[in-house]
Design an enzyme around this catalytic site. Structure first.
Site, PDB file in Angstrom:
ATOM      1  N   ASN A   1      -2.201  -0.061 -34.255  1.00 55.62           N
ATOM      2  CA  ASN A   1      -2.436  -0.915 -35.417  1.00 55.62           C
ATOM      3  C   ASN A   1      -3.333  -0.199 -36.420  1.00 55.62           C
ATOM      4  O   ASN A   1      -2.917   0.185 -37.502  1.00 55.62           O
ATOM      5  CB  ASN A   1      -3.057  -2.241 -34.967  1.00 55.62           C
ATOM      6  CG  ASN A   1      -3.158  -3.261 -36.097  1.00 55.62           C
ATOM      7  OD1 ASN A   1      -3.017  -2.949 -37.276  1.00 55.62           O
ATOM      8  ND2 ASN A   1      -3.392  -4.503 -35.762  1.00 55.62           N
ATOM      9  N   THR A   2      -4.599   0.034 -36.012  1.00 56.77           N
ATOM     10  CA  THR A   2      -5.590   0.563 -36.942  1.00 56.77           C
ATOM     11  C   THR A   2      -5.222   1.948 -37.489  1.00 56.77           C
ATOM     12  O   THR A   2      -5.488   2.242 -38.666  1.00 56.77           O
ATOM     13  CB  THR A   2      -6.970   0.628 -36.259  1.00 56.77           C
ATOM     14  OG1 THR A   2      -7.164  -0.592 -35.542  1.00 56.77           O
ATOM     15  CG2 THR A   2      -8.082   0.791 -37.259  1.00 56.77           C
TER      16      THR A   2
ATOM     17  N   ALA B   1      -3.565   1.213 -27.964  1.00 56.47           N
ATOM     18  CA  ALA B   1      -4.944   1.373 -28.434  1.00 56.47           C
ATOM     19  C   ALA B   1      -5.445   2.798 -28.300  1.00 56.47           C
ATOM     20  O   ALA B   1      -5.179   3.472 -27.310  1.00 56.47           O
ATOM     21  CB  ALA B   1      -5.910   0.448 -27.708  1.00 56.47           C
TER      22      ALA B   1
ATOM     23  N   LYS C   1       2.310 -10.173 -25.252  1.00 58.21           N
ATOM     24  CA  LYS C   1       1.316  -9.154 -24.910  1.00 58.21           C
ATOM     25  C   LYS C   1       0.057  -9.840 -24.400  1.00 58.21           C
ATOM     26  O   LYS C   1      -0.570 -10.616 -25.122  1.00 58.21           O
ATOM     27  CB  LYS C   1       0.979  -8.298 -26.136  1.00 58.21           C
ATOM     28  CG  LYS C   1      -0.205  -7.359 -25.887  1.00 58.21           C
ATOM     29  CD  LYS C   1      -0.555  -6.512 -27.092  1.00 58.21           C
ATOM     30  CE  LYS C   1      -1.959  -5.934 -26.936  1.00 58.21           C
ATOM     31  NZ  LYS C   1      -2.354  -5.075 -28.051  1.00 58.21           N
TER      32      LYS C   1
END
Lengths: 86, 257
Positions: free
Chosen positions: B209-210, B187, B100
């Site tokens: 992710n978050t 994202a 990535k």
């Protein structure tokens, strides 16, 4: 001609002895003995060599050559591994 | 009816969810979230070994790279050279060529520096990498990245870690329509409906992710995301009904008593 070398006088004639040598390891000053290989360095640091990659002076050191590559004075060594990231 | 697998650079994936491995309480929680999410690929970062503490926990001891595809990232890289250097190390450490690429600009918004991203993508592709590229949601840059040979186009939905959801659905849809390589929203997802929305637009996958790691219950949110991605994908494949301006009764009017 020997004076051109920067060895301390007391060391002349003792070239078989491992000498202390300065390298930069992950950005910090570090001391190793002359003749240290990458494998030996990782061993001394207790770092499992299957889990890391090593860079020497911005060039990747292939894992297959860890036994052969001998550190030199002033080498800049980076040892990296995978960590969590997004 | 079986969906076709997601194919990235010749590798097949059943799950269309990719999760990160940052910000979790610990790697054990991360591994549990991975299991709950059903994801088959995780992003990972490369960092210096702590030489003072070689016994610190290693990600590879919790998430087995033989079972889960590791996708090394270039997070924290601000130049093409930094990114290429990082991924060459990752390739040596893991032997993977699927990576990535993200070349960031300003830490405040973490938007990709697209000029550097294009340059780095070319360097990596020339060096034999399969590049999944984090990019802006600009269809023009997305096209350029695809033309360079990127393996997947990964436009942001919103700034990294913001959880704001898809900010520009028009652009994401334009990128989906024009691309012949997988498009993965990377994202900006904050909750399950954001992931569903990305999939309903026709994206091939979602990377987050978050949204999972910072949920109150990350493992439950990982499971929610698994279902959200499946639901969005199924809705996209099913083809939604046309929107109408006024009500249209579901029960027949004929035969009313």
């Amino acid at each position: 001609m020997r004076l051109l070398h920067s060895q301390p006088l007391s060391r002349i004639g003792e070239t078989d002895m491992p000498l202390p040598m300065k390298i930069t390891l992950n950005g910090e000053d570090h001391e190793v003995e002359s003749g240290t290989t990458i494998t030996a360095l990782l061993g001394a640091l207790k770092i499992p060599l299957v889990k890391v990659a090593v860079e020497r002076n911005l060039c990747i050191v292939p894992r297959s050559t860890f036994d052969e590559v001998i550190l030199q004075e002033g080498d800049r060594i980076e040892i990296v591994r995978f960590i969590g990231g997004g | 009816m079986q969906d076709k697998p997601l194919v990235i650079a010749g590798r097949e994936f059943t799950s269309r969810l990719i999760i990160g491995t940052g910000k979790y309480k610990d790697y054990a929680q991360n591994a549990a979230a991975l299991k709950a999410s059903g994801a088959e690929m995780v992003t990972v970062a490369m960092r210096r070994v702590n030489v003072m503490n070689p016994d610190e926990p290693m990600l590879v001891d919790f998430i087995n790279p033989k079972e889960t595809v590791y996708l090394p990232n270039t997070a924290g890289c601000f130049t093409g050279e930094d990114a290429v250097r990082t991924l060459r190390l990752a390739r040596e450490a893991g032997g993977w060529s699927l990576v990535k690429l993200e070349v960031l600009s300003d830490p405040k918004h973490l938007y990709p520096d697209m000029e550097e991203t294009l340059r780095a993508a070319k360097m990596l592709i020339d060096d034999g990498f399969d590049v999944m590229v984090y990019c802006s949601d600009d269809p023009v840059f997305a096209r350029k990245l695809e033309d360079l040979g990127c393996a997947a186009i990964m436009p942001l939905g919103a700034p990294i870690g913001s959880g704001l959801g898809l900010q520009n659905k028009v652009n994401i849809r334009l990128i989906v329509e024009q691309s012949s390589v997988p498009v993965i929203v990377d994202a900006g997802v904050g909750t399950a409906s954001d992931a569903t929305e990305a999939m309903e637009l026709g994206c091939d996958g979602v990377l987050m992710n978050t949204a999972i790691a910072e949920a109150q219950d990350p493992i439950r949110m990982a499971r929610a995301m698994k279902h959200a991605v499946i639901a969005g994908r199924e809705a996209y494949l099913a083809g939604r009904m046309a929107k109408k301006r006024y009500a249209d009764p579901s029960s027949p009017l004929a035969g009313l008593i």
